[in-house]
Scaffold this active site. Structure first.
Site, PDB file in Angstrom:
ATOM      1  N   TYR A  34     -31.617  20.801   2.676  1.00 14.70           N
ATOM      2  CA  TYR A  34     -31.891  22.017   1.804  1.00 14.70           C
ATOM      3  C   TYR A  34     -32.704  21.594   0.605  1.00 14.70           C
ATOM      4  O   TYR A  34     -33.395  22.378  -0.068  1.00 14.70           O
ATOM      5  CB  TYR A  34     -30.805  22.711   1.678  1.00 14.70           C
ATOM      6  CG  TYR A  34     -30.495  23.654   3.130  1.00 14.70           C
ATOM      7  CD1 TYR A  34     -31.318  24.734   3.088  1.00 14.70           C
ATOM      8  CD2 TYR A  34     -29.914  23.245   3.971  1.00 14.70           C
ATOM      9  CE1 TYR A  34     -30.951  25.501   4.459  1.00 14.70           C
ATOM     10  CE2 TYR A  34     -29.774  23.779   5.323  1.00 14.70           C
ATOM     11  CZ  TYR A  34     -30.462  25.002   5.395  1.00 14.70           C
ATOM     12  OH  TYR A  34     -30.225  25.701   6.545  1.00 14.70           O
TER      13      TYR A  34
ATOM     14  N   GLU B 198     -24.387  27.002   9.940  1.00 15.23           N
ATOM     15  CA  GLU B 198     -24.863  25.928  10.543  1.00 15.23           C
ATOM     16  C   GLU B 198     -23.377  24.797  10.729  1.00 15.23           C
ATOM     17  O   GLU B 198     -23.502  24.104  11.975  1.00 15.23           O
ATOM     18  CB  GLU B 198     -25.921  25.272   9.937  1.00 15.23           C
ATOM     19  CG  GLU B 198     -27.200  25.806  10.130  1.00 15.23           C
ATOM     20  CD  GLU B 198     -28.294  25.615   9.070  1.00 15.23           C
ATOM     21  OE1 GLU B 198     -28.160  24.550   8.213  1.00 15.23           O
ATOM     22  OE2 GLU B 198     -29.373  26.277   8.783  1.00 15.23           O
TER      23      GLU B 198
END
Length: 149
Positions: free
Chosen positions: A96, A139
């Site tokens: 990310y 996730e």
């Protein structure tokens, strides 16, 4: 989990028309930055990059997020699809920051510094990390569920 301030949400919503108009240019520029890392590039379907399908898909997702940042419940099904795809391709929390480092400058590259001011990029940074935290948590749960199965 991080949240975006009301001011940041207002700025993100206000930039939705620019995202609608230039979203594919922004995501194409973002992927060009992101793919300087061969390990990250290998995680992506390059045919979907070449055809423009992936930049279009991401541009549409960013636009939906911008328009619904104050009504995230509207994005539930889309978030579920993103989580499933991310788990399928091995996206982890450590990816990310790489995306943020590619996306935010791409917004400025495409929209220009007069539109994508420091204030606008800071708002998008808050918004990005708010969504990233949601995805990372979902996730992590999906990876856990996968291991338990």
């Amino acid at each position: 989990m991080r949240t975006a301030s009301e001011a940041a949400k207002a700025i993100v919503k206000a930039t939705a028309p620019a995202i609608e108009k230039h979203g594919v240019e922004i995501t194409t520029a973002m992927y060009a930055r992101l793919f300087t890392d061969p390990a990250v590039k290998a995680m992506f379907d390059q045919a979907a990059q070449t055809s423009g399908e992936q930049p279009r898909r991401l541009a549409n997702a960013i636009l939906a997020y911008a328009k619904n940042i104050d009504k995230l419940e509207n994005l539930g099904p889309a978030v579920g699809r993103m989580v499933a795809r991310h788990v399928e391709t091995g996206v982890k929390a450590e990816h990310y920051p790489l995306v943020a480092a590619a996306l935010l400058p791409a917004i400025r590259d495409v929209l220009g510094a007069d539109v994508a001011t420091d204030e606008v990029l800071a708002a998008w940074g808050e918004a990005y990390w708010m969504l990233a935290d949601i995805l990372i948590a979902a996730e992590a749960q999906a990876y856990e569920d996968q291991q338990a199965a």
